[in-house]
Design a protein around this motif. Structure first.
Motif, mmCIF file in Angstrom:
data_model
loop_
_atom_site.group_PDB
_atom_site.id
_atom_site.type_symbol
_atom_site.label_atom_id
_atom_site.label_comp_id
_atom_site.label_asym_id
_atom_site.label_seq_id
_atom_site.Cartn_x
_atom_site.Cartn_y
_atom_site.Cartn_z
ATOM 1 N N GLY A 264 28.699 8.335 38.432
ATOM 2 C CA GLY A 264 28.984 9.388 37.604
ATOM 3 C C GLY A 264 27.786 9.290 36.523
ATOM 4 N N LEU A 265 28.015 9.831 35.358
ATOM 5 C CA LEU A 265 26.949 10.240 34.412
ATOM 6 C C LEU A 265 26.777 8.755 33.686
ATOM 7 C CD1 LEU A 265 25.907 12.326 31.369
ATOM 8 C CD2 LEU A 265 28.127 11.548 30.057
ATOM 9 N N PRO A 266 27.472 8.372 33.093
ATOM 10 C CA PRO A 266 25.856 6.330 32.905
ATOM 11 C C PRO A 266 25.601 6.402 34.091
ATOM 12 C CG PRO A 266 28.890 6.347 32.055
ATOM 13 C CD PRO A 266 28.800 7.243 33.640
ATOM 14 N N SER A 267 25.315 6.728 35.348
ATOM 15 C CA SER A 267 23.920 5.958 36.197
ATOM 16 C C SER A 267 22.629 7.488 35.590
ATOM 17 C CB SER A 267 24.771 6.052 37.638
ATOM 18 O OG SER A 267 24.814 4.843 37.792
ATOM 19 N N VAL A 268 23.932 8.099 35.458
ATOM 20 C CA VAL A 268 22.728 9.847 35.471
ATOM 21 C C VAL A 268 21.757 9.120 34.465
ATOM 22 C CG1 VAL A 268 22.245 11.984 34.934
ATOM 23 C CG2 VAL A 268 23.509 11.284 36.312
ATOM 24 N N VAL A 269 21.972 9.000 33.104
ATOM 25 C CA VAL A 269 21.969 8.616 31.961
ATOM 26 C C VAL A 269 20.868 7.183 31.984
ATOM 27 C CG1 VAL A 269 22.244 7.610 29.064
ATOM 28 C CG2 VAL A 269 22.776 9.657 30.327
ATOM 29 N N LEU A 270 21.276 6.325 33.045
ATOM 30 C CA LEU A 270 20.874 4.987 32.471
ATOM 31 C C LEU A 270 19.246 4.655 34.456
ATOM 32 C CD1 LEU A 270 20.292 1.996 32.758
ATOM 33 C CD2 LEU A 270 22.078 1.401 34.461
ATOM 34 N N THR A 271 19.601 5.677 34.694
ATOM 35 C CA THR A 271 18.708 6.403 35.974
ATOM 36 C C THR A 271 17.244 6.569 35.502
ATOM 37 O OG1 THR A 271 20.518 6.110 37.697
ATOM 38 C CG2 THR A 271 17.577 7.254 37.899
ATOM 39 N N THR A 376 18.130 15.679 34.699
ATOM 40 C CA THR A 376 18.881 16.887 33.873
ATOM 41 C C THR A 376 20.073 18.158 34.224
ATOM 42 O OG1 THR A 376 16.821 17.380 33.290
ATOM 43 C CG2 THR A 376 18.553 18.776 31.698
ATOM 44 N N VAL A 377 20.126 18.757 35.228
ATOM 45 C CA VAL A 377 21.664 19.422 36.238
ATOM 46 C C VAL A 377 22.722 18.785 35.948
ATOM 47 C CG1 VAL A 377 22.477 21.173 37.490
ATOM 48 C CG2 VAL A 377 19.921 20.992 37.048
ATOM 49 N N LEU A 378 22.520 17.207 36.596
ATOM 50 C CA LEU A 378 23.926 17.036 36.888
ATOM 51 C C LEU A 378 23.891 16.339 35.055
ATOM 52 C CD1 LEU A 378 22.748 14.219 39.712
ATOM 53 C CD2 LEU A 378 24.901 15.798 39.174
ATOM 54 N N THR A 379 23.405 16.386 33.854
ATOM 55 C CA THR A 379 24.093 15.202 31.948
ATOM 56 C C THR A 379 24.751 17.440 32.477
ATOM 57 O OG1 THR A 379 22.338 14.165 32.458
ATOM 58 C CG2 THR A 379 23.450 15.522 30.332
ATOM 59 N N LEU A 380 23.682 18.494 32.652
ATOM 60 C CA LEU A 380 25.024 19.498 31.686
ATOM 61 C C LEU A 380 25.991 19.362 32.708
ATOM 62 C CD1 LEU A 380 22.290 21.923 31.105
ATOM 63 C CD2 LEU A 380 23.506 20.148 29.945
ATOM 64 N N ALA A 381 26.449 18.958 33.945
ATOM 65 C CA ALA A 381 27.075 19.708 34.382
ATOM 66 C C ALA A 381 28.479 18.680 34.175
ATOM 67 C CB ALA A 381 27.069 19.487 36.250
ATOM 68 N N TYR A 382 28.446 17.500 34.355
ATOM 69 C CA TYR A 382 29.338 16.657 33.570
ATOM 70 C C TYR A 382 29.838 16.138 32.493
ATOM 71 C CZ TYR A 382 28.307 13.402 38.164
ATOM 72 O OH TYR A 382 29.077 12.169 38.582
ATOM 73 N N SER A 383 29.038 17.576 31.749
ATOM 74 C CA SER A 383 29.414 18.616 30.124
ATOM 75 C C SER A 383 30.002 19.174 29.899
ATOM 76 C CB SER A 383 28.059 18.098 29.287
ATOM 77 O OG SER A 383 27.479 17.009 29.694
ATOM 78 N N ARG A 444 23.896 5.811 42.490
ATOM 79 C CA ARG A 444 25.623 5.962 41.982
ATOM 80 C C ARG A 444 25.841 7.347 41.180
ATOM 81 N NH1 ARG A 444 28.129 1.098 39.841
ATOM 82 N NH2 ARG A 444 29.836 1.765 40.885
ATOM 83 N N LEU A 445 25.086 8.200 41.637
ATOM 84 C CA LEU A 445 24.962 9.237 40.131
ATOM 85 C C LEU A 445 26.309 10.195 40.700
ATOM 86 C CD1 LEU A 445 21.023 10.547 40.908
ATOM 87 C CD2 LEU A 445 22.378 9.255 39.529
ATOM 88 N N GLY A 446 26.423 10.760 41.956
ATOM 89 C CA GLY A 446 28.078 10.604 41.505
ATOM 90 C C GLY A 446 28.003 12.637 42.006
ATOM 91 N N HIS A 447 29.241 13.253 42.201
ATOM 92 C CA HIS A 447 28.645 14.454 42.301
ATOM 93 C C HIS A 447 29.358 14.998 41.031
ATOM 94 C CE1 HIS A 447 27.119 13.799 46.400
ATOM 95 N NE2 HIS A 447 28.614 12.255 46.746
ATOM 96 N N ALA A 448 28.246 15.773 40.058
ATOM 97 C CA ALA A 448 29.385 16.500 39.069
ATOM 98 C C ALA A 448 29.746 18.117 39.665
ATOM 99 C CB ALA A 448 28.013 16.378 38.426
ATOM 100 N N ALA A 449 28.697 18.648 40.261
ATOM 101 C CA ALA A 449 29.200 19.766 40.873
ATOM 102 C C ALA A 449 30.268 20.250 41.446
ATOM 103 C CB ALA A 449 28.501 20.438 41.468
ATOM 104 N N GLU A 450 30.899 18.669 42.095
ATOM 105 C CA GLU A 450 32.438 19.072 42.499
ATOM 106 C C GLU A 450 33.853 19.321 41.419
ATOM 107 O OE1 GLU A 450 30.900 16.863 46.850
ATOM 108 O OE2 GLU A 450 32.235 16.315 45.967
#
Length: 452
Positions: A264-271, A376-383, A444-450
């Motif tokens: 999820g978000l941690p992997s988004v940021v680390l990537t 960037t889109v994933l980060t906002l979706a997780y927020s 391991r980015l996950g699926h924030a939209a879901e």
């Protein structure tokens, strides 16, 4: 209601001037970033600052971490308007200081001030997007931001190189300062009439702690850069010790379990941090490699960066159209594979003198263009509204800290090896390792939209 939302556009009457002003700020930030990469060999020669070449990049990225934390907290507490105003003002001030500098230390002071503004501006703009635009428009906004890199990609490196060669390198900074001020006025006039949401109460003690940690991260990252000007037996232990402390200090500035690549978000940021370190550390030495190894002028070295910038913009637009169909894991695999391919091409160029840099670097730009908007889109979706500032700043902190440290360590390696093919090879081998490491969180980015 759904019909109204479906008709919403980033260019409708309510948002058009904000979209235009924000895109213009991104545009001039892109011009400046591409210009610095192109003209730095000329600047370091003119100001007798070859030993501090890397810190001119790493220092700006390091101080931007402070700007990101401050802007993120300010945006969550009081809204992003004030944070954006201060950040852009610092960006302009830094450009003016660097443009008028007569010594390398003065130039570096300008770059450090500029970093404060760059970091704050990025985070504040992300929060403006989150507050002003509905979620279904976020992808289009960031596609517009990516498109704001297209014209700089076409003319920025060439223009900066030509300015440095035929006029004076100073205009690469002073000209951008004037143009940014004009774009700033456009967005100021419009934002004052818009509701960007109300802030939430903040834990001041926690905020002071985060700001202190940001200062520690920035100061030590700058110290790593300055270690290149020291004897290797002093510089390397100092740099390695600083890296260890930075690793501990940066943890509270990022989502929990980021360094463990949690899904999820941690992997988004680390990537984001690892990919940025790999790409931007390599890019900082592309013009240097072309001018030293292949005898390019600054103008032609700038042209060599254009293909990568075109590829970045094109891949960003493609991601905006088919990103959901590709999926996050596939995007990460394709993007990081392209970056590794680009770095291998440049490594071969450094080792064997094969001019693969221009075409090879295009694959790197394409990979970054595919990956960056998605993250960037994933980060906002997780927020949620209460943590948009924190998460946006965390994404940018990871990016700039990773870039600053990779560039600083690369600069230390170049200084220790005395330049030449071996030094360049070490830089690109480091970058390949970082890009390969980014594959772990990238899958391991996950699926924030879901989740929304």
């Amino acid at each position: 209601m759904s019909g109204v939302q479906s008709a919403a556009s980033i260019w409708d009457r309510e948002r058009i001037w904000v979209t235009a002003g924000a895109s213009a700020l991104i545009f001039f930030a892109a011009i400046e970033a591409l210009a610095v990469t192109t003209v730095m060999p000329v600047v370091s020669d003119a100001l007798d600052g070859d030993a501090l070449y890397a810190i001119a990049f790493a220092g700006t990225l390091a101080t931007s971490v402070i700007g990101m934390v401050a802007a993120g907290a300010w945006s969550d507490a009081r809204g992003p308007r004030g944070a954006l105003y201060v950040a852009v003002s610092l960006f302009i001030a830094g450009l003016l200081i660097s443009g008028f500098a007569t010594t390398m230390p003065q130039f570096l002071i300008g770059r450090l001030v500029q970093g404060l503004g760059t970091g704050g501006q990025t985070v504040a703009l992300y929060v403006v997007v989150a507050r002003l635009y509905p979620p279904q428009l976020h992808g289009r906004v960031f596609a517009a931001f990516a498109a704001a890199w297209v014209v700089p990609s076409m003319i920025g490196p060439f223009l900066a190189g030509a300015v440095a060669e035929y006029l004076d390198w100073r205009w690469a900074f002073l000209g951008v300062a004037v143009l940014t001020a004009v774009a700033f006025l456009v967005i100021v006039v419009r934002l004052r009439h818009l509701d960007l949401g109300h802030g939430a109460p903040q834990d001041r003690r926690a905020l002071r702690r985060r700001l202190l940690l940001a200062v520690v991260v920035a100061a030590l990252a700058v110290l790593v850069g300055f270690s290149a000007d020291m004897a290797p037996q002093v510089g390397w232990p100092l740099a390695l010790g600083s890296l260890v402390v930075i690793g501990f200090a940066v943890v509270p500035l990022l989502p929990r379990r980021t360094l463990r690549a949690a899904p999820g978000l941690p992997s988004v940021v680390l990537t984001r941090g690892l990919a940025a370190g790999a790409f931007f550390a390599a890019e900082a030495y592309v013009p240097y490699l072309l001018m030293e190894r292949f005898g390019f002028t600054s103008t032609w070295a700038g042209i060599a960066l254009m293909l990568a910038a075109f590829a970045w913009a094109g891949a960003s637009a493609l991601q905006g159209r088919i990103g959901d169909r590709l999926g996050n894991r596939r995007i990460a695999a394709i993007a990081l594979g392209s970056i590794v391919m680009a770095l291998v091409c440049i490594l071969l160029a450094a080792l064997y003198g094969i001019l693969l840099v221009i075409v090879g670097w295009g694959f790197g730009g394409g990979g970054m263009g595919l990956l960056y908007p998605r993250l960037t889109v994933l980060t906002l979706a997780y927020s949620g509204e209460g943590d948009q500032g924190f998460n946006s700043s965390a994404l940018s902190i990871a990016e700039n800290t990773g870039s600053a440290l990779a560039i600083a360590v690369a600069g230390l390696g170049v200084a220790s090896l005395g330049g030449g093919a071996g030094a360049f090879s070490a830089v690109y081998a480091l970058c390949i390792a970082l890009a390969l490491l980014a594959v772990v969180p990238g899958l391991r980015l996950g699926h924030a939209a879901e989740k929304r």
